[in-house]
Structures are given as structure tokens and as C-alpha cells.
Design an enzyme around this catalytic site. Structure first.
Site, PDB file in Angstrom:
ATOM      1  N   GLY A  11       0.819  -1.216   0.000  1.00  0.00           N
ATOM      2  CA  GLY A  11       0.000   0.000   0.000  1.00  0.00           C
ATOM      3  C   GLY A  11       0.844   1.253   0.000  1.00  0.00           C
ATOM      4  O   GLY A  11       1.677   1.452   0.891  1.00  0.00           O
ATOM      5  N   GLY A  13      -0.386   4.417   0.229  1.00  0.00           N
ATOM      6  CA  GLY A  13      -1.186   5.553   0.706  1.00  0.00           C
ATOM      7  C   GLY A  13      -0.366   6.368   1.700  1.00  0.00           C
ATOM      8  O   GLY A  13       0.870   6.259   1.739  1.00  0.00           O
ATOM      9  N   PHE A  14      -1.042   7.156   2.517  1.00  0.00           N
ATOM     10  CA  PHE A  14      -0.342   7.992   3.504  1.00  0.00           C
ATOM     11  C   PHE A  14       0.621   7.164   4.358  1.00  0.00           C
ATOM     12  O   PHE A  14       1.772   7.524   4.565  1.00  0.00           O
ATOM     13  CB  PHE A  14      -1.339   8.645   4.471  1.00  0.00           C
ATOM     14  CG  PHE A  14      -1.980   9.892   3.950  1.00  0.00           C
ATOM     15  CD1 PHE A  14      -1.237  11.040   3.734  1.00  0.00           C
ATOM     16  CD2 PHE A  14      -3.336   9.944   3.716  1.00  0.00           C
ATOM     17  CE1 PHE A  14      -1.831  12.200   3.279  1.00  0.00           C
ATOM     18  CE2 PHE A  14      -3.950  11.097   3.262  1.00  0.00           C
ATOM     19  CZ  PHE A  14      -3.194  12.230   3.042  1.00  0.00           C
ATOM     20  N   VAL A  79      -2.050  -7.202  -4.386  1.00  0.00           N
ATOM     21  CA  VAL A  79      -1.777  -8.288  -3.440  1.00  0.00           C
ATOM     22  C   VAL A  79      -3.081  -9.038  -3.208  1.00  0.00           C
ATOM     23  O   VAL A  79      -4.106  -8.437  -2.879  1.00  0.00           O
ATOM     24  CB  VAL A  79      -1.203  -7.718  -2.116  1.00  0.00           C
ATOM     25  CG1 VAL A  79      -1.144  -8.798  -1.048  1.00  0.00           C
ATOM     26  CG2 VAL A  79       0.173  -7.116  -2.364  1.00  0.00           C
ATOM     27  N   GLU A 166     -18.629  17.452   3.144  1.00  0.00           N
ATOM     28  CA  GLU A 166     -17.849  18.143   2.111  1.00  0.00           C
ATOM     29  C   GLU A 166     -18.417  17.833   0.723  1.00  0.00           C
ATOM     30  O   GLU A 166     -18.532  18.721  -0.128  1.00  0.00           O
ATOM     31  CB  GLU A 166     -16.374  17.712   2.191  1.00  0.00           C
ATOM     32  CG  GLU A 166     -15.713  18.249   3.460  1.00  0.00           C
ATOM     33  CD  GLU A 166     -14.208  17.987   3.522  1.00  0.00           C
ATOM     34  OE1 GLU A 166     -13.755  16.968   2.988  1.00  0.00           O
ATOM     35  OE2 GLU A 166     -13.502  18.824   4.118  1.00  0.00           O
ATOM     36  N   ASP A 296      -5.392   3.076   7.971  1.00  0.00           N
ATOM     37  CA  ASP A 296      -6.796   2.636   7.994  1.00  0.00           C
ATOM     38  C   ASP A 296      -6.960   1.130   8.132  1.00  0.00           C
ATOM     39  O   ASP A 296      -8.063   0.647   8.379  1.00  0.00           O
ATOM     40  CB  ASP A 296      -7.484   3.057   6.685  1.00  0.00           C
ATOM     41  CG  ASP A 296      -7.899   4.526   6.690  1.00  0.00           C
ATOM     42  OD1 ASP A 296      -7.571   5.233   7.660  1.00  0.00           O
ATOM     43  OD2 ASP A 296      -8.548   4.958   5.720  1.00  0.00           O
TER      44      ASP A 296
HETATM   45  C1  LIG Z   1     -13.181  10.849   0.680  1.00  0.00           C
HETATM   46  C2  LIG Z   1     -12.244  10.876   1.865  1.00  0.00           C
HETATM   47  C3  LIG Z   1     -11.926  12.089   2.474  1.00  0.00           C
HETATM   48  C4  LIG Z   1     -11.034  12.134   3.540  1.00  0.00           C
HETATM   49  N1  LIG Z   1     -10.722  13.344   4.117  1.00  0.00           N
HETATM   50  C5  LIG Z   1      -9.797  13.386   5.091  1.00  0.00           C
HETATM   51  C6  LIG Z   1      -9.385  14.634   5.644  1.00  0.00           C
HETATM   52  O1  LIG Z   1      -9.870  15.699   5.255  1.00  0.00           O
HETATM   53  N2  LIG Z   1      -8.426  14.616   6.619  1.00  0.00           N
HETATM   54  C7  LIG Z   1      -7.871  13.440   7.051  1.00  0.00           C
HETATM   55  O2  LIG Z   1      -6.976  13.469   7.921  1.00  0.00           O
HETATM   56  N3  LIG Z   1      -8.260  12.255   6.574  1.00  0.00           N
HETATM   57  C8  LIG Z   1      -9.197  12.199   5.599  1.00  0.00           C
HETATM   58  N4  LIG Z   1      -9.581  10.999   5.083  1.00  0.00           N
HETATM   59  C9  LIG Z   1      -8.989   9.772   5.643  1.00  0.00           C
HETATM   60  C10 LIG Z   1      -7.619   9.528   5.063  1.00  0.00           C
HETATM   61  O3  LIG Z   1      -7.589   9.791   3.682  1.00  0.00           O
HETATM   62  C11 LIG Z   1      -7.241   8.092   5.358  1.00  0.00           C
HETATM   63  O4  LIG Z   1      -7.277   7.908   6.742  1.00  0.00           O
HETATM   64  C12 LIG Z   1      -5.859   7.766   4.839  1.00  0.00           C
HETATM   65  O5  LIG Z   1      -5.795   7.891   3.434  1.00  0.00           O
HETATM   66  C13 LIG Z   1      -5.456   6.342   5.224  1.00  0.00           C
HETATM   67  O6  LIG Z   1      -4.178   6.109   4.727  1.00  0.00           O
HETATM   68  P1  LIG Z   1      -3.689   4.621   4.477  1.00  0.00           P
HETATM   69  O7  LIG Z   1      -2.292   4.741   3.974  1.00  0.00           O
HETATM   70  O8  LIG Z   1      -3.951   3.792   5.663  1.00  0.00           O
HETATM   71  O9  LIG Z   1      -4.631   4.051   3.335  1.00  0.00           O
HETATM   72  P2  LIG Z   1      -4.894   4.583   1.869  1.00  0.00           P
HETATM   73  O10 LIG Z   1      -4.580   6.025   1.731  1.00  0.00           O
HETATM   74  O11 LIG Z   1      -6.266   4.135   1.519  1.00  0.00           O
HETATM   75  O12 LIG Z   1      -3.847   3.771   0.991  1.00  0.00           O
HETATM   76  C14 LIG Z   1      -3.962   2.383   0.817  1.00  0.00           C
HETATM   77  C15 LIG Z   1      -3.200   1.991  -0.419  1.00  0.00           C
HETATM   78  O13 LIG Z   1      -3.193   0.581  -0.490  1.00  0.00           O
HETATM   79  C16 LIG Z   1      -3.409   0.177  -1.817  1.00  0.00           C
HETATM   80  N5  LIG Z   1      -4.009  -1.143  -1.797  1.00  0.00           N
HETATM   81  C17 LIG Z   1      -5.171  -1.505  -1.225  1.00  0.00           C
HETATM   82  N6  LIG Z   1      -5.386  -2.809  -1.388  1.00  0.00           N
HETATM   83  C18 LIG Z   1      -4.336  -3.293  -2.085  1.00  0.00           C
HETATM   84  C19 LIG Z   1      -4.002  -4.575  -2.575  1.00  0.00           C
HETATM   85  N7  LIG Z   1      -4.785  -5.627  -2.384  1.00  0.00           N
HETATM   86  N8  LIG Z   1      -2.849  -4.712  -3.269  1.00  0.00           N
HETATM   87  C20 LIG Z   1      -2.021  -3.647  -3.470  1.00  0.00           C
HETATM   88  N9  LIG Z   1      -2.309  -2.424  -3.024  1.00  0.00           N
HETATM   89  C21 LIG Z   1      -3.454  -2.241  -2.339  1.00  0.00           C
HETATM   90  C22 LIG Z   1      -4.332   1.236  -2.387  1.00  0.00           C
HETATM   91  O14 LIG Z   1      -4.246   1.314  -3.813  1.00  0.00           O
HETATM   92  C23 LIG Z   1      -3.818   2.505  -1.703  1.00  0.00           C
HETATM   93  O15 LIG Z   1      -2.845   3.149  -2.483  1.00  0.00           O
HETATM   94  C24 LIG Z   1     -10.478  10.935   4.023  1.00  0.00           C
HETATM   95  C25 LIG Z   1     -10.804   9.708   3.429  1.00  0.00           C
HETATM   96  C26 LIG Z   1     -11.679   9.678   2.348  1.00  0.00           C
HETATM   97  C27 LIG Z   1     -12.008   8.363   1.710  1.00  0.00           C
END
Ligand SMILES: Cc1cc2nc3c(=O)[nH]c(=O)nc-3n(C[C@H](O)[C@H](O)[C@H](O)COP(=O)(O)OP(=O)(O)OC[C@H]3O[C@@H](n4cnc5c(N)ncnc54)[C@H](O)[C@@H]3O)c2cc1C
Length: 413
Positions: A11, A13-14, A79, A166, A296
Site C-alpha cells: 500500500g 497511501g499515507f 496483493v 464536504e 486505515d
Molecule cells: C473521501 C475521503 C476524504 C477524507 N478526508 C480526510 C481529511 O480531510 N483529513 C484526514 O486526515 N483524513 C481524511 N480521510 C482519511 C484519510 O484519507 C485516510 O485515513 C488515509 O488515506 C489512510 O491512509 P492509508 O495509507 O492507511 O490508506 P490509503 O490512503 O487508503 O492507501 C492504501 C493503499 O493501499 C493500496 N491497496 C489496497 N489494497 C491493495 C491490494 N490488495 N494490493 C495492493 N495495493 C493495495 C491502495 O491502492 C492505496 O494506495 C479521508 C478519506 C476519504 C475516503
């Protein structure tokens, strides 16, 4: 099979991107696997859905992020299975990758709470693909309504948290300025935005003052609130609420909650609320050696033991902290329990208005000052200079012209 990587991060993401960046800078060999070749900035997805900013402002190629960090190799692959005990993953093409440390940062998926019809008919808003699909659908509905077809062009947004608020605010702005009452009164009378939630007030995590301000602002934008009513079913032509009220609508946006994805729920790791992994204070998964779960995908607690929300700042900080602990694992150091720096939260409520509750003391801002803080924070968080520049120019153009700056080329389903 990859034998060279010391750490596999699932992943980008953040959480995963931050962890990989920190580790790569320390000279650790990292394999970062993401189903997409880009990092997506979820907090601005609703603006992509409302055609206010473009995809290139919220998505940054992962290879560009890691261009200057030699130790990180980016692999675009889905994955499909996690073998936590072996610290290994399998991708969709059957390849298996194993390393000394496994970091699971795969985010979450929408939770439809088994609401009949929701998965089939509602539009989730969790990825760039979701946002572009929704944007095309919204444009298509307006186009058909403008041709006098298909009755109303109402939109229902399910979920009164920050994402729902939003989204509803941005869509109502579009209706207000793209379908002005004095210009096309007949069409304007058929375009409404509804916001629905089973809880009694919008933005439940915020103070009463912020809630009141938000309710007032949404009202002024024409958003119809249906609070204290759960959605009992979603159909192609609208939703039904718990009290039997039927809201006819052409589009239903689902901003109603999150849960862990299949690879996490099937990983064999002990799950807690939302199917997420209840991690230990040092962010490792219990019962296995060398597995971290971040952002998340995890239920993370603060120093006092309270569960932290699914927020970008929690994900980002957990990524940075895990990198330090992983470095300690690999160099004979000692892991430390995660300490969260609570920066508060904020939400935009249409153009020029926002609510913000900053820091641990929850310093409250409403209105233009909160709006400026919102812009500053999101600009700072956006990864990459080009993304910041694109978002800023779209915001400036939209603010001045009252018009979504993006051309929607996708065709609705
Ligand atoms: C619409 C929306 C608005 C938001 N607004 C805010 C805000 O204003 N402020 C704030 O603090 N938070 C906000 N959030 C929450 C914040 O965006 C999330 O908490 C944060 O992105 C979580 O980060 P993460 O790295 O855990 O997961 P993610 O950012 O979801 O990244 C997960 C990554 O894993 C990858 N992935 C998933 N499954 C697989 C797989 N099987 N194989 C390979 N790769 C995979 C995905 O492609 C993705 O790139 C918001 C969320 C959403 C949905």
C-alpha cells in the site's frame, strides 16, 4: 520471489508511502507494492467528484515519489493474499514476495453495513477511480435532466461525517452556480442535494458550535438534511429511510463508513472493529513476528489507550513511527510505543466556509478563517509540487469564477 528486500510495504497511501520514504532514506531496501502506480490523496476526492479539481492534483505517480530514494523499489501489482507468519505476500499473477519485515498499509474499503442495494447502486468515494466515475455520473444526470428527460436530478449523500458534508456542500455549490434559479428555474426545481445519516447531527465528532454552523451553511446552500434516519435500502431510483420516507434520486453517494479489505480480513491476524487489525502499542500485529499494520488497516490506540480515528494524520504518523521501529528491529535497537500528535480535524462546507477544531485543545474556528486554514493544511499535505500547484490554480479559478474548472470526458455507466 524477491530475496533482496528487507521490508515489504503493501500500500502506497499515507501510511505506506511515509514508511517507505523514511526507511529508504535510512538505506533500507524496501519493496513497495500497490495495486495502482500512483499515490491518491483521499481528502480531495470529493472535489474530483464535483469536477472542481483534476485527477493530476490528487494522484502522484509512486515512481516519481521515490525517484530520488534508491532503496525503494515500486511494484504495481494487486496483493491477493498475505501470509503473515512467513512475512510474505502473493500478487494477482501468482508471484510470491517475502522479506524480513512485512508492513500492511492497504487502507480500507467502503462499509455498506449490509444495506440492501447499496453495494449495487450507490457510488462510494474512496479512490480516484470512484471519484472519476461519480463525476461522470453526476454530469450525465445533469445533461439528461437538462434535456427534459428522466424527472428529477436529485442526489442523496449517505453519511453526515466530514466526507459526506464536504461532498454534499460541493455538489450543492455546483447546482447553485451551474443551474441558477433565475436562468433555468425548471431545471433548478428538479436538482436537489440530500444529506442522510442515522445519527442525529452532522459532524458528530465536532463541537455543537461547529455542527450548528455546518447545518446553517448547508441549509443556505440548499442541502436538505435528513438526520436521525438510517437508510434501509438503496435502489437505482433513490433510497428509503427507516421511517418509510422515500427520497427519489438519480445518484446515491456512499460516504457511510469503512472496513478492512479482504486481504486483511483473510490474513489470519486477529481482527477488531471494522475487521481492522488491533495492533500493539508499537504498531506490530499480535501473535506474529515482524509484521506491522498501519493507517486505515489498523485499530491504533493513543498513549492513553483510546482508539484513534481513520485519518490521514494518523496514517502518516503511524508510517513514520513504524519506520523508526523497523529500523530498530533491523539494527538491534528497541521499538517504542506509538505517540500520536493530535492536530485536530476540519471540514469544508461549500465555497469559502469551513469548520476547524485544532490541536489537542480543539481551538475552534468557523467561517473564512477555518476555510483559509483548511486550504493551508491541505496544500501542505498534498504530496508533490505539481499537485500543489494544480490544486491551488483550480481553487483560485473556481473561487473567482464560481465554476468547476474541470472538463468531464467520462461517460456515465
Ligand atoms: C473521501 C475521503 C476524504 C477524507 N478526508 C480526510 C481529511 O480531510 N483529513 C484526514 O486526515 N483524513 C481524511 N480521510 C482519511 C484519510 O484519507 C485516510 O485515513 C488515509 O488515506 C489512510 O491512509 P492509508 O495509507 O492507511 O490508506 P490509503 O490512503 O487508503 O492507501 C492504501 C493503499 O493501499 C493500496 N491497496 C489496497 N489494497 C491493495 C491490494 N490488495 N494490493 C495492493 N495495493 C493495495 C491502495 O491502492 C492505496 O494506495 C479521508 C478519506 C476519504 C475516503
Amino acid at each position: 520471489m524477491d530475496d533482496t528486500s528487507q521490508v515489504i510495504v503493501v500500500g502506497g497511501g499515507f501510511a505506506g508511502m511515509t514508511a517507505a520514504e523514511e526507511l529508504g532514506r535510512k538505506g533500507i531496501q524496501v519493496l513497495l507494492i500497490d495495486a495502482n502506480n500512483y499515490h491518491q490523496f483521499q481528502p480531495l476526492l470529493y472535489q474530483v467528484a464535483a469536477s472542481q479539481i483534476g485527477v493530476s492534483a490528487v494522484a502522484r505517480p509512486l515512481r516519481s515519489v521515490f525517484r530520488g530514494i534508491k532503496g525503494v523499489r515500486v511494484l504495481t501489482a494487486e496483493v491477493t493474499a498475505i501470509d503473515a507468519a512467513a512475512r510474505a505476500v502473493t500478487t494477482a499473477d501468482g508471484s510470491r514476495y517475502q522479506a524480513r519485515i512485512l508492513v500492511i498499509a492497504a487502507g480500507a474499503v467502503p462499509n455498506f453495513f449490509n444495506t440492501p442495494g447499496a453495494e449495487e447502486h450507490a457510488y462510494p468515494l474512496y479512490s480516484v477511480a470512484d471519484a472519476t466515475r461519480l463525476s461522470a455520473a453526476l454530469t450525465g444526470v445533469l445533461d439528461t435532466a437538462d434535456r427534459g428527460q428522466a424527472g428529477n436530478a436529485d442526489v442523496v449523500v449517505v453519511g453526515g461525517g466530514p466526507t459526506g458534508v464536504e461532498t454534499a456542500g460541493a455538489l450543492a455549490e455546483n447546482v447553485k452556480y451551474l443551474v441558477p434559479k433565475y436562468f433555468s428555474p425548471e431545471l433548478a426545481a428538479r436538482c436537489h442535494v440530500h444529506l442522510v445519516d442515522m445519527v442525529p447531527r452532522v459532524l458528530m465528532a465536532f463541537s455543537a458550535k461547529s455542527q450548528e454552523y455546518t447545518r446553517d451553511r448547508l441549509g443556505k446552500l440548499g442541502v436538505q438534511l435528513h438526520m436521525g434516519q438510517g437508510v434501509t435500502d438503496v435502489r437505482a431510483d433513490g433510497v428509503t429511510l427507516a421511517d418509510g420516507t422515500v427520497i427519489p434520486a438519480r445518484i446515491v453517494v456512499w460516504a457511510g463508513g469503512l472496513q478492512a479489505g479482504k486481504i486483511i480480513t483473510e490474513s489470519g491476524l486477529p481482527q477488531g472493529k471494522g475487521g481492522r487489525i488491533d495492533v500493539l502499542p508499537d504498531l506490530t500485529a499480535p501473535g506474529v513476528d515482524g509484521v506491522y499494520v498501519l493507517g486505515d488497516a489498523a485499530n491504533i490506540t493513543d498513549a492513553a489507550g483510546a482508539k484513534l480515528p481513520q485519518l490521514g494524520s494518523v496514517a502518516q504518523q503511524s508510517g513514520k513511527w513504524a519506520a523508526r521501529n523497523i529500523y530498530a528491529d533491523l539494527t538491534g535497537g528497541t521499538r517504542r510505543p506509538f505517540a500520536y500528535w493530535d492536530k485536530g480535524y476540519m471540514a469544508m462546507v461549500g465555497r469559502g466556509a469551513a469548520v476547524a477544531e485544532l490541536g489537542r485543545k480543539r481551538i475552534q474556528l468557523q467561517g473564512p478563517l477555518a476555510f483559509v486554514s483548511w486550504l493551508g493544511v491541505h496544500l501542505a499535505l498534498l504530496p508533490g509540487f505539481q499537485q500543489k500547484a494544480r490544486a491551488l490554480s483550480s481553487w483560485a479559478a473556481g473561487y473567482v469564477t464560481h465554476s468547476p474548472s474541470q472538463v468531464v470526458v467520462g461517460r456515465p455507466d
